[in-house]
Design a protein around this motif. Structure first.
Motif, mmCIF file in Angstrom:
data_model
loop_
_atom_site.group_PDB
_atom_site.id
_atom_site.type_symbol
_atom_site.label_atom_id
_atom_site.label_comp_id
_atom_site.label_asym_id
_atom_site.label_seq_id
_atom_site.Cartn_x
_atom_site.Cartn_y
_atom_site.Cartn_z
ATOM 1 N N GLY A 1 0.816 -1.222 0.000
ATOM 2 C CA GLY A 1 0.000 0.000 0.000
ATOM 3 C C GLY A 1 0.842 1.262 0.000
ATOM 4 O O GLY A 1 0.673 2.125 -0.872
ATOM 5 N N PRO A 2 1.781 1.393 0.951
ATOM 6 C CA PRO A 2 2.637 2.582 0.945
ATOM 7 C C PRO A 2 3.497 2.694 -0.320
ATOM 8 O O PRO A 2 3.688 3.783 -0.843
ATOM 9 C CB PRO A 2 3.506 2.407 2.189
ATOM 10 C CG PRO A 2 2.689 1.551 3.090
ATOM 11 C CD PRO A 2 1.937 0.615 2.175
ATOM 12 N N ALA A 3 3.989 1.564 -0.822
ATOM 13 C CA ALA A 3 4.807 1.593 -2.045
ATOM 14 C C ALA A 3 3.995 2.116 -3.221
ATOM 15 O O ALA A 3 4.470 2.946 -4.004
ATOM 16 C CB ALA A 3 5.368 0.202 -2.351
ATOM 17 N N LEU B 1 13.216 2.020 -3.455
ATOM 18 C CA LEU B 1 11.965 1.494 -3.991
ATOM 19 C C LEU B 1 12.171 1.046 -5.427
ATOM 20 O O LEU B 1 12.818 1.742 -6.215
ATOM 21 C CB LEU B 1 10.869 2.571 -3.952
ATOM 22 C CG LEU B 1 9.503 2.204 -4.533
ATOM 23 C CD1 LEU B 1 8.861 1.057 -3.761
ATOM 24 C CD2 LEU B 1 8.584 3.412 -4.542
ATOM 25 N N SER B 2 11.635 -0.114 -5.736
ATOM 26 C CA SER B 2 11.642 -0.616 -7.104
ATOM 27 C C SER B 2 10.364 -1.419 -7.297
ATOM 28 O O SER B 2 10.079 -2.334 -6.523
ATOM 29 C CB SER B 2 12.870 -1.507 -7.337
ATOM 30 O OG SER B 2 12.900 -1.949 -8.676
ATOM 31 N N LEU B 3 9.580 -1.021 -8.303
ATOM 32 C CA LEU B 3 8.360 -1.778 -8.562
ATOM 33 C C LEU B 3 8.000 -1.759 -10.037
ATOM 34 O O LEU B 3 8.446 -0.905 -10.795
ATOM 35 C CB LEU B 3 7.198 -1.299 -7.699
ATOM 36 C CG LEU B 3 6.791 0.162 -7.726
ATOM 37 C CD1 LEU B 3 5.645 0.360 -8.675
ATOM 38 C CD2 LEU B 3 6.344 0.544 -6.340
ATOM 39 N N ILE C 1 9.381 -4.997 -6.124
ATOM 40 C CA ILE C 1 10.657 -5.707 -6.206
ATOM 41 C C ILE C 1 11.488 -5.454 -4.951
ATOM 42 O O ILE C 1 12.097 -6.359 -4.409
ATOM 43 C CB ILE C 1 11.454 -5.256 -7.457
ATOM 44 C CG1 ILE C 1 10.612 -5.409 -8.724
ATOM 45 C CG2 ILE C 1 12.775 -5.987 -7.563
ATOM 46 C CD1 ILE C 1 10.163 -6.811 -9.029
ATOM 47 N N GLY C 2 11.514 -4.206 -4.528
ATOM 48 C CA GLY C 2 12.272 -3.842 -3.334
ATOM 49 C C GLY C 2 11.679 -2.597 -2.709
ATOM 50 O O GLY C 2 11.267 -1.680 -3.416
ATOM 51 N N PHE C 3 11.609 -2.599 -1.378
ATOM 52 C CA PHE C 3 11.031 -1.454 -0.675
ATOM 53 C C PHE C 3 11.684 -1.365 0.697
ATOM 54 O O PHE C 3 11.480 -2.219 1.553
ATOM 55 C CB PHE C 3 9.520 -1.626 -0.553
ATOM 56 C CG PHE C 3 8.789 -0.462 0.071
ATOM 57 C CD1 PHE C 3 9.169 0.849 -0.189
ATOM 58 C CD2 PHE C 3 7.699 -0.682 0.879
ATOM 59 C CE1 PHE C 3 8.472 1.919 0.359
ATOM 60 C CE2 PHE C 3 6.993 0.378 1.434
ATOM 61 C CZ PHE C 3 7.384 1.676 1.178
ATOM 62 N N VAL C 4 12.509 -0.343 0.877
ATOM 63 C CA VAL C 4 13.208 -0.112 2.141
ATOM 64 C C VAL C 4 12.404 0.946 2.900
ATOM 65 O O VAL C 4 12.325 2.097 2.472
ATOM 66 C CB VAL C 4 14.650 0.383 1.902
ATOM 67 C CG1 VAL C 4 15.350 0.661 3.221
ATOM 68 C CG2 VAL C 4 15.420 -0.621 1.059
#
Length: 122
Positions: A11-13, A95-97, A108-111
């Motif tokens: 959701g946040p991403a 962030l990668s999506l 894909i990635g979310f810090v």
């Protein structure tokens, strides 16, 4: 009925993606437009935000209608996520999506961190 596991960060991403995409499109610079990719990047202070979309030059005699392109996309049997967003903050990829027009997406990635509020304030 297919079950899809949803990460607590989805959701946040997606909210960050939805906030940043219009900014990149408005203020970014076209960096690549060849083969199958068009990439726009926004570079400002500690931020690097890259957004890419599918792009294909039309061949001579190829139909240019959106209906034709969508018909070709529907012929793919595998899930196809042609849009993407990569976000770096202070030289760290945070962030990668990927996503598709129909709503399918993959984070894909979310810090998680303080950068999220800063991104939403841009």
């Amino acid at each position: 009925m297919a079950l899809r596991l949803v990460s607590s960060g989805d959701g946040p991403a997606l909210a960050i993606r939805d906030h940043l995409i219009p900014l990149v499109r408005e203020r970014g610079t076209l960096e690549v437009q060849r083969d199958s990719v068009r990439r726009i990047a926004l570079r400002a202070d500690a931020w690097v935000i890259e957004h890419w979309t599918p792009f294909n030059d039309l061949l001579p005699g190829e139909a240019s209608s959106p209906g034709y392109r969508h018909a070709l996309e529907r012929q793919h049997t595998m899930s196809h996520l042609p849009y993407g967003l990569d976000v770096w903050h202070a030289d760290v990829k945070v962030l990668s999506l990927l996503w598709a027009d129909g709503g399918a997406f993959e984070v894909i990635g979310f810090v998680r961190g303080g950068w999220e509020a800063e991104a939403l304030a841009l």
